[in-house]
Design a protein around this motif. Structure first.
Motif, short mmCIF file in Angstrom:
data_model
loop_
_atom_site.label_atom_id
_atom_site.label_comp_id
_atom_site.label_asym_id
_atom_site.label_seq_id
_atom_site.Cartn_x
_atom_site.Cartn_y
_atom_site.Cartn_z
N ILE A 117 -0.01 -0.29 9.75
CA ILE A 117 -0.15 1.14 10.08
C ILE A 117 -1.37 1.74 9.36
N ASP A 161 -5.09 3.41 8.38
CA ASP A 161 -6.54 3.16 8.47
C ASP A 161 -6.90 1.69 8.64
N GLY A 201 -6.99 12.72 0.63
CA GLY A 201 -8.44 12.72 0.85
C GLY A 201 -9.04 14.12 0.80
N ALA A 233 -6.62 8.69 10.21
CA ALA A 233 -6.27 9.97 9.58
C ALA A 233 -4.93 9.84 8.90
N GLY A 291 0.84 -1.19 0.00
CA GLY A 291 0.00 0.00 0.00
C GLY A 291 0.87 1.24 0.00
N ALA A 292 0.64 2.14 -0.97
CA ALA A 292 1.44 3.37 -1.08
C ALA A 292 0.55 4.59 -0.95
N PHE A 334 0.29 21.89 4.21
CA PHE A 334 0.37 20.49 4.66
C PHE A 334 0.42 19.56 3.44
C1 LIG Z 1 -12.80 13.53 2.36
C2 LIG Z 1 -11.58 13.15 3.14
C3 LIG Z 1 -10.80 14.13 3.72
C4 LIG Z 1 -9.67 13.80 4.46
N1 LIG Z 1 -8.92 14.80 5.00
C5 LIG Z 1 -7.83 14.50 5.76
C6 LIG Z 1 -7.05 15.52 6.36
O1 LIG Z 1 -7.30 16.71 6.16
N2 LIG Z 1 -6.00 15.15 7.14
C7 LIG Z 1 -5.69 13.84 7.36
O2 LIG Z 1 -4.73 13.57 8.08
N3 LIG Z 1 -6.43 12.84 6.81
C8 LIG Z 1 -7.48 13.13 6.02
N4 LIG Z 1 -8.23 12.12 5.45
C9 LIG Z 1 -7.94 10.72 5.82
C10 LIG Z 1 -6.81 10.11 5.04
O3 LIG Z 1 -7.05 10.22 3.64
C11 LIG Z 1 -6.63 8.64 5.41
O4 LIG Z 1 -6.68 8.50 6.79
C12 LIG Z 1 -5.29 8.14 4.90
O5 LIG Z 1 -5.31 8.09 3.48
C13 LIG Z 1 -4.93 6.76 5.45
O6 LIG Z 1 -3.68 6.38 4.98
P1 LIG Z 1 -3.32 4.83 4.78
O7 LIG Z 1 -1.90 4.81 4.31
O8 LIG Z 1 -3.69 4.05 5.96
O9 LIG Z 1 -4.29 4.33 3.61
P2 LIG Z 1 -4.51 4.88 2.15
O10 LIG Z 1 -3.96 6.26 2.02
O11 LIG Z 1 -5.95 4.66 1.85
O12 LIG Z 1 -3.63 3.94 1.22
C14 LIG Z 1 -3.93 2.57 1.00
C15 LIG Z 1 -3.37 2.18 -0.35
O13 LIG Z 1 -3.47 0.75 -0.50
C16 LIG Z 1 -3.79 0.44 -1.85
N5 LIG Z 1 -4.42 -0.89 -1.89
C17 LIG Z 1 -5.45 -1.32 -1.12
N6 LIG Z 1 -5.71 -2.64 -1.39
C18 LIG Z 1 -4.82 -3.02 -2.35
C19 LIG Z 1 -4.57 -4.25 -3.02
N7 LIG Z 1 -5.28 -5.37 -2.76
N8 LIG Z 1 -3.59 -4.30 -3.97
C20 LIG Z 1 -2.84 -3.18 -4.25
N9 LIG Z 1 -3.03 -1.99 -3.61
C21 LIG Z 1 -4.00 -1.91 -2.67
C22 LIG Z 1 -4.73 1.57 -2.27
O14 LIG Z 1 -4.71 1.74 -3.67
C23 LIG Z 1 -4.16 2.78 -1.51
O15 LIG Z 1 -3.29 3.57 -2.31
C24 LIG Z 1 -9.33 12.43 4.65
C25 LIG Z 1 -10.10 11.44 4.04
C26 LIG Z 1 -11.21 11.78 3.29
C27 LIG Z 1 -12.01 10.71 2.63
#
Ligand SMILES: Cc1cc2nc3c(=O)[nH]c(=O)nc-3n(C[C@H](O)[C@H](O)[C@H](O)COP(=O)(O)OP(=O)(O)OC[C@H]3O[C@@H](n4cnc5c(N)ncnc54)[C@H](O)[C@@H]3O)c2cc1C
Length: 381
Positions: A279, A281, A42, A296, A8-9, A370
C-alpha cells in the motif's frame, strides 16, 4: 494464533495496524515495524520551512500508539521473503500469515549530479532544517522550486511550497526584490489532475507572480544554476523535490516492476504473492489514463483501512471486504489561511474524475484538523 506483519509505520502502516486492531481480538498478533521512533506528516515539512510551526510539534512516538496490543518493533528491515511471508528485521526474522508492505518512497537527491551539494531536499525530514535556515538568510533574488523526478509524494505540494514562499517573502518585505520560479520535469503541472487541473494551478501561480516551466529535464545542478537538457536556470536558493525510488529492500525482494514500484491489484491491493499486500507510496496502480495513482498520505491511509478490512474478513471468516475504490482528496494550501480541495475518483473510466473546491479559510482549518484527527486516532500522546 494468527499474525499480521506490517512493514513500515507511516500513513499506510499506522492506518492498517489501527484498523486491524479494532477489527480483530488480541488473539490475532499485529507486528508493526519501522526504523524510526517518531512519526510526522509530510505537510509539516513545508510549515517548518517557512517558520509557521515545527516538525517536532507534529511528531509522535511510535511507542505511544493509541490502539492496544500492537507489537511495535523499532529496527531496520534488511530483507523480505514474500514467498515465505517473512522479513529479516535487525538480528531476527518474523514470519506471518499476512504481510503488508508500507515502506514508502525514498527521496534520492544523489540521482541528480550536484543536487545535494547545491540545493535543499525538503522532501526528506533531514533536509528541512538546513533549508529553513537558508530561507531565513535569504535577502532577495531568485528561489527555484524544482521537481527533478516523478512520481513523487503529494503531487500538489511543490506548488503549495511556492505559495508559502510567496506569502513568506511578502511578509518579510522581500517579494518585490525576489522571483519565485517552479520548474517541473512533468509535461504539465499536475498530470493527475489533467489539463483543467493543471491550468487551474497555473492560474493560481500566475496570480501570485510565480513563474513556471514544464518538461524541464535536469542534467545536473551547478553552484547557482540548474542545467536542463534544453537550457539553464540561475537561482539564489534551490528548493528541490528530488527523484524518488522504492526502498532498496523492496527492490532486492523482487517485488518491484520495471517502473521500480510494487504492482498491486487495484481492488485487493494484493501483490503477486498470496496474502502479501502493498500500500501507499511504494506501490504502482496504473489508471485508465495510463498515469499512476497519485502518491499521497490519504491514499495510503485508505488503502491501509481497506487491507485491514480484507485481512480481518479472512481471519475471522466473515464476508469479503469491498474492493478499494480509488477515491481520495487533498487540501492544497494557498498560504497559511487558505486552502483549496481536490477530490478525485481515480478509478473512473475512461479517465479519472477530478473536482476542485475553491480556496477558503475553512478548508485551511480542515487541513489542520486533518492532521490533528489522525494524530489523536493513532497515538495516545
Ligand atoms: C512536503 C510534503 C507534503 C505532503 N503533504 C501531504 C498532504 O497534505 N496530504 C497527503 O495526503 N499527503 C501528503 N504528503 C504525502 C505523504 O507524506 C505520503 O504520501 C505518505 O507519507 C505515504 O505513506 P506511506 O505509508 O506509503 O509511506 P511513509 O509514510 O513514507 O512511511 C514509510 C515508513 O517506512 C519506514 N521504512 C522504510 N524503509 C525501512 C526499512 N528498510 N526498515 C525499517 N523501516 C523502513 C520509514 O521509516 C517510514 O516511516 C506530503 C509529502 C510531502 C513530502
Amino acid at each position: 494464533m494468527t499474525r499480521t506483519l506490517i512493514l513500515g509505520a507511516g500513513f499506510g502502516g499506522l492506518a492498517t495496524a489501527t484498523n486491524l486492531r479494532e477489527a480483530l481480538a488480541d488473539d490475532h498478533e499485529i507486528v508493526l515495524v519501522d526504523r524510526a521512533e517518531r512519526f510526522s506528516m509530510g505537510l509539516r515539512k513545508l510549515w517548518e520551512l517557512v517558520g509557521h510551526s515545527t516538525i517536532a510539534e507534529g511528531s509522535r512516538s511510535r511507542e505511544a500508539l493509541a490502539a492496544p496490543d500492537i507489537r511495535v518493533v523499532r529496527d531496520e528491515i534488511t530483507a523480505i521473503d514474500p514467498g515465505a511471508r517473512s522479513a529479516r528485521i535487525g538480528d531476527g526474522a518474523i514470519e506471518a500469515d499476512h504481510v503488508v508492505v508500507a515502506l514508502g518512497a525514498v527521496s534520492r537527491p544523489d540521482l541528480v549530479d550536484g543536487l545535494a551539494e547545491n540545493g535543499h531536499d525538503v522532501w526528506s525530514v533531514a533536509g528541512v532544517p538546513r533549508a529553513a535556515e537558508a530561507l531565513r538568510g535569504f535577502q532577495g533574488g531568485r528561489i527555484v522550486v524544482l521537481i527533478a523526478g516523478a512520481p513523487y509524494p503529494c503531487p500538489p505540494a511543490p506548488y503549495e511550497c511556492a505559495f508559502h514562499l510567496h506569502e513568506h517573502l511578502t511578509a518579510r518585505g522581500l517579494r518585490s526584490s525576489s522571483e519565485i520560479e517552479v520548474a517541473t520535469v512533468q509535461p504539465m503541472l499536475m498530470p493527475n489532475a489533467g489539463k483543467d487541473g493543471s491550468e487551474w494551478m497555473g492560474a493560481q501561480l500566475a496570480e501570485r507572480g510565480i513563474g513556471f516551466r514544464t518538461g524541464k529535464v535536469v542534467e545536473r545542478v551547478e553552484p547557482g544554476q540548474i542545467v536542463f537538457q534544453d537550457g539553464a536556470l540561475a537561482f539564489d536558493l534551490l528548493i528541490a523535490v528530488p527523484p524518488h525510488r522504492a526502498p532498496d529492500v523492496v527492490v532486492a525482494a523482487g517485488l518491484t516492476n520495471k517502473a521500480g514500484w510494487i504492482p498491486v491489484d487495484e481492488g485487493t491491493l494484493q501483490t503477486e504473492h498470496p496474502r502479501v499486500f502493498a500500500i501507499g507510496d511504494v506501490t504502482q496502480i496504473v489508471l485508465a489514463n495510463g498515469l499512476p495513482l497519485p502518491k499521497a498520505g490519504v491514499m495510503a491511509e485508505q488503502e491501509g483501512a481497506h487491507v485491514a478490512a480484507a485481512i480481518a474478513a479472512e481471519v475471522s471468516g466473515t464476508r469479503d471486504a469491498p474492493p478499494f475504490d480509488g477515491a481520495g482528496y487533498c487540501f492544497i494550501e494557498m498560504g497559511t489561511d487558505s486552502a483549496a480541495v481536490f477530490r478525485g475518483d481515480f478509478y473512473a473510466e475512461p479517465v479519472p474524475r477530478l473536482t476542485i473546491d475553491a480556496a477558503s479559510p475553512a478548508h485551511a482549518e480542515e487541513k489542520r484538523a486533518f492532521e490533528a484527527e489522525r494524530l489523536a486516532r493513532w497515538f495516545r500522546a
